[in-house]
Design a protein around this motif. Structure first.
Motif, PDB file in Angstrom:
ATOM      1  N   ARG A   1     146.086   1.080 -10.968  1.00  0.00           N
ATOM      2  CA  ARG A   1     146.108   0.165 -12.113  1.00  0.00           C
ATOM      3  C   ARG A   1     144.753   0.165 -12.835  1.00  0.00           C
ATOM      4  N   HIS A   2     144.810   0.126 -14.171  1.00  0.00           N
ATOM      5  CA  HIS A   2     143.578   0.172 -14.958  1.00  0.00           C
ATOM      6  C   HIS A   2     143.832  -0.323 -16.370  1.00  0.00           C
ATOM      7  N   VAL A   3     142.749  -0.433 -17.138  1.00  0.00           N
ATOM      8  CA  VAL A   3     142.810  -0.943 -18.501  1.00  0.00           C
ATOM      9  C   VAL A   3     142.146   0.040 -19.454  1.00  0.00           C
ATOM     10  N   HIS A   4     142.827   0.332 -20.565  1.00  0.00           N
ATOM     11  CA  HIS A   4     142.210   0.983 -21.722  1.00  0.00           C
ATOM     12  C   HIS A   4     141.979  -0.127 -22.744  1.00  0.00           C
ATOM     13  N   ILE A   5     140.824  -0.159 -23.355  1.00  0.00           N
ATOM     14  CA  ILE A   5     140.493  -1.329 -24.169  1.00  0.00           C
ATOM     15  C   ILE A   5     139.962  -0.936 -25.549  1.00  0.00           C
ATOM     16  N   SER A   6     140.270  -1.761 -26.534  1.00  0.00           N
ATOM     17  CA  SER A   6     139.724  -1.560 -27.871  1.00  0.00           C
ATOM     18  C   SER A   6     138.309  -2.122 -27.931  1.00  0.00           C
ATOM     19  N   LYS A   7     137.513  -1.625 -28.865  1.00  0.00           N
ATOM     20  CA  LYS A   7     136.137  -2.110 -29.011  1.00  0.00           C
ATOM     21  C   LYS A   7     136.135  -3.595 -29.374  1.00  0.00           C
ATOM     22  N   GLU A   8     137.054  -3.999 -30.235  1.00  0.00           N
ATOM     23  CA  GLU A   8     137.127  -5.401 -30.650  1.00  0.00           C
ATOM     24  C   GLU A   8     137.396  -6.325 -29.471  1.00  0.00           C
ATOM     25  N   ASP A   9     138.377  -5.971 -28.638  1.00  0.00           N
ATOM     26  CA  ASP A   9     138.686  -6.804 -27.476  1.00  0.00           C
ATOM     27  C   ASP A   9     137.552  -6.785 -26.459  1.00  0.00           C
ATOM     28  N   PHE A  10     136.915  -5.620 -26.298  1.00  0.00           N
ATOM     29  CA  PHE A  10     135.816  -5.500 -25.341  1.00  0.00           C
ATOM     30  C   PHE A  10     134.672  -6.433 -25.713  1.00  0.00           C
ATOM     31  N   GLU A  11     134.334  -6.488 -26.986  1.00  0.00           N
ATOM     32  CA  GLU A  11     133.229  -7.351 -27.412  1.00  0.00           C
ATOM     33  C   GLU A  11     133.576  -8.827 -27.248  1.00  0.00           C
ATOM     34  N   LYS A  12     134.838  -9.179 -27.353  1.00  0.00           N
ATOM     35  CA  LYS A  12     135.244 -10.566 -27.108  1.00  0.00           C
ATOM     36  C   LYS A  12     135.045 -10.943 -25.648  1.00  0.00           C
ATOM     37  N   LEU A  13     135.211  -9.975 -24.769  1.00  0.00           N
ATOM     38  CA  LEU A  13     135.113 -10.242 -23.330  1.00  0.00           C
ATOM     39  C   LEU A  13     133.688 -10.073 -22.788  1.00  0.00           C
ATOM     40  N   PHE A  14     132.896  -9.181 -23.411  1.00  0.00           N
ATOM     41  CA  PHE A  14     131.583  -8.843 -22.858  1.00  0.00           C
ATOM     42  C   PHE A  14     130.430  -9.143 -23.809  1.00  0.00           C
ATOM     43  N   GLY A  15     130.732  -9.626 -25.003  1.00  0.00           N
ATOM     44  CA  GLY A  15     129.671  -9.993 -25.930  1.00  0.00           C
ATOM     45  C   GLY A  15     129.563  -9.043 -27.110  1.00  0.00           C
ATOM     46  N   GLU A  16     129.183  -9.588 -28.249  1.00  0.00           N
ATOM     47  CA  GLU A  16     129.050  -8.789 -29.465  1.00  0.00           C
ATOM     48  C   GLU A  16     128.016  -7.693 -29.270  1.00  0.00           C
ATOM     49  N   GLY A  17     128.377  -6.491 -29.651  1.00  0.00           N
ATOM     50  CA  GLY A  17     127.484  -5.349 -29.513  1.00  0.00           C
ATOM     51  C   GLY A  17     127.495  -4.700 -28.143  1.00  0.00           C
ATOM     52  N   ALA A  18     128.278  -5.244 -27.194  1.00  0.00           N
ATOM     53  CA  ALA A  18     128.348  -4.667 -25.847  1.00  0.00           C
ATOM     54  C   ALA A  18     129.016  -3.298 -25.904  1.00  0.00           C
ATOM     55  N   SER A  19     128.650  -2.436 -24.989  1.00  0.00           N
ATOM     56  CA  SER A  19     129.226  -1.092 -24.941  1.00  0.00           C
ATOM     57  C   SER A  19     129.648  -0.740 -23.524  1.00  0.00           C
ATOM     58  N   LEU A  20     130.540   0.214 -23.418  1.00  0.00           N
ATOM     59  CA  LEU A  20     131.014   0.663 -22.111  1.00  0.00           C
ATOM     60  C   LEU A  20     129.891   1.360 -21.346  1.00  0.00           C
ATOM     61  N   THR A  21     129.841   1.102 -20.042  1.00  0.00           N
ATOM     62  CA  THR A  21     128.827   1.720 -19.194  1.00  0.00           C
ATOM     63  C   THR A  21     129.463   2.806 -18.342  1.00  0.00           C
ATOM     64  N   TYR A  22     129.097   4.045 -18.602  1.00  0.00           N
ATOM     65  CA  TYR A  22     129.652   5.208 -17.890  1.00  0.00           C
ATOM     66  C   TYR A  22     129.280   5.160 -16.403  1.00  0.00           C
ATOM     67  N   VAL A  23     130.285   5.402 -15.548  1.00  0.00           N
ATOM     68  CA  VAL A  23     130.033   5.497 -14.108  1.00  0.00           C
ATOM     69  C   VAL A  23     130.412   6.870 -13.568  1.00  0.00           C
ATOM     70  N   LYS A  24     131.629   7.318 -13.874  1.00  0.00           N
ATOM     71  CA  LYS A  24     132.110   8.580 -13.281  1.00  0.00           C
ATOM     72  C   LYS A  24     133.160   9.214 -14.176  1.00  0.00           C
ATOM     73  N   GLU A  25     133.077  10.519 -14.327  1.00  0.00           N
ATOM     74  CA  GLU A  25     134.075  11.244 -15.117  1.00  0.00           C
ATOM     75  C   GLU A  25     135.378  11.362 -14.355  1.00  0.00           C
ATOM     76  N   LEU A  26     136.475  11.290 -15.082  1.00  0.00           N
ATOM     77  CA  LEU A  26     137.796  11.500 -14.508  1.00  0.00           C
ATOM     78  C   LEU A  26     138.202  12.960 -14.683  1.00  0.00           C
ATOM     79  N   SER A  27     139.387  13.313 -14.203  1.00  0.00           N
ATOM     80  CA  SER A  27     139.798  14.720 -14.244  1.00  0.00           C
ATOM     81  C   SER A  27     140.019  15.217 -15.665  1.00  0.00           C
ATOM     82  N   GLN A  28     140.442  14.323 -16.579  1.00  0.00           N
ATOM     83  CA  GLN A  28     140.647  14.746 -17.958  1.00  0.00           C
ATOM     84  C   GLN A  28     139.338  14.679 -18.733  1.00  0.00           C
TER      85      GLN A  28
END
Length: 214
Positions: free
Chosen positions: A12-39
């Motif tokens: 189970r996982h989430v794909h998220i829009s930038k707009e929704d992400f900023e609502k949850l993590f703060g204006e201007g927040a960005s995704l933090t890379y941890v590990k590449e997937l197979s694709q």
């Protein structure tokens, strides 16, 4: 010789829009890379969210990057029962008529009116691999795999073709448990009818009535 297709389990996982992400993590927040997937270009992020309904929740759910145009939550059928949602089996991005949920992050919560799906099992492959297997984008195929004591045939596996894809078949945790997931599972495309479960059901009914096509 048939192409050996690696089979990967997608939890189970989430794909998220930038707009929704900023609502949850703060204006201007960005995704933090941890590990590449197979694709190629797909990766696991450090940020996590809680997915909930009035009947249940899943905490610490992984977000996959990069951002999507619309937020999408992928769960298994077993997960949907905990949340008490009627969740359709869909290809990624096909969200029309799907149920919603609540997403909660460190900066608050948002209510989604749609976006929860059970991902249809699928194969990623390049155009060359599709040509070799004589399939095309959005074809439905059977895939037969060998697994310790629980070998089986998957029906209704959708083929997704793109030059940037890396060969892999994706199944969810319910499906992985059904085959007693091995350390390095793989399968091959089986040429049966049109690849649909309906055809397989009709074949079973024919055999029961005494008709055998082979």
């Amino acid at each position: 010789m048939s192409l050996r297709i690696p089979i990967e389990t997608s939890a189970r996982h989430v794909h998220i829009s930038k707009e929704d992400f900023e609502k949850l993590f703060g204006e201007g927040a960005s995704l933090t890379y941890v590990k590449e997937l197979s694709q190629p270009g797909q990766y696991v992020c450090k940020e996590r969210v809680t997915v909930s309904t009035p009947h249940g929740s899943f905490e610490n759910m992984a977000i996959l990057g990069p951002f999507r145009k619309e937020t999408q939550i992928e769960i298994s059928v077993t997960d949907s029962r905990k949340l008490k949602l009627q969740v359709p089996i869909r290809q990624s991005g096909d969200l029309e008529g799907t149920p919603g949920c609540t997403l909660t992050g460190p900066n608050g919560s948002i209510e989604l009116d749609r976006g929860v799906i059970v991902a249809k099992r699928h194969i990623h492959m390049t155009p060359y691999e599709a040509l070799r297997e004589r399939v095309k984008d959005n074809d439905n195929v059977f895939v037969i795999m060998e697994s310790f004591e629980r070998s089986l045939i998957f029906a209704d596996v959708v083929v997704r073709v793109h030059p940037d894809y890396r060969l892999a078949m994706h199944i969810d945790t319910d499906e992985a448990n059904a085959v007693a997931n091995t350390e390095d599972p793989s399968g091959v495309i089986l040429k049966l009818f049109g690849g649909t479960a309906v055809d397989l059901r009709e074949w079973s009914e024919e055999i029961q009535s005494g008709i055998n096509r082979f």
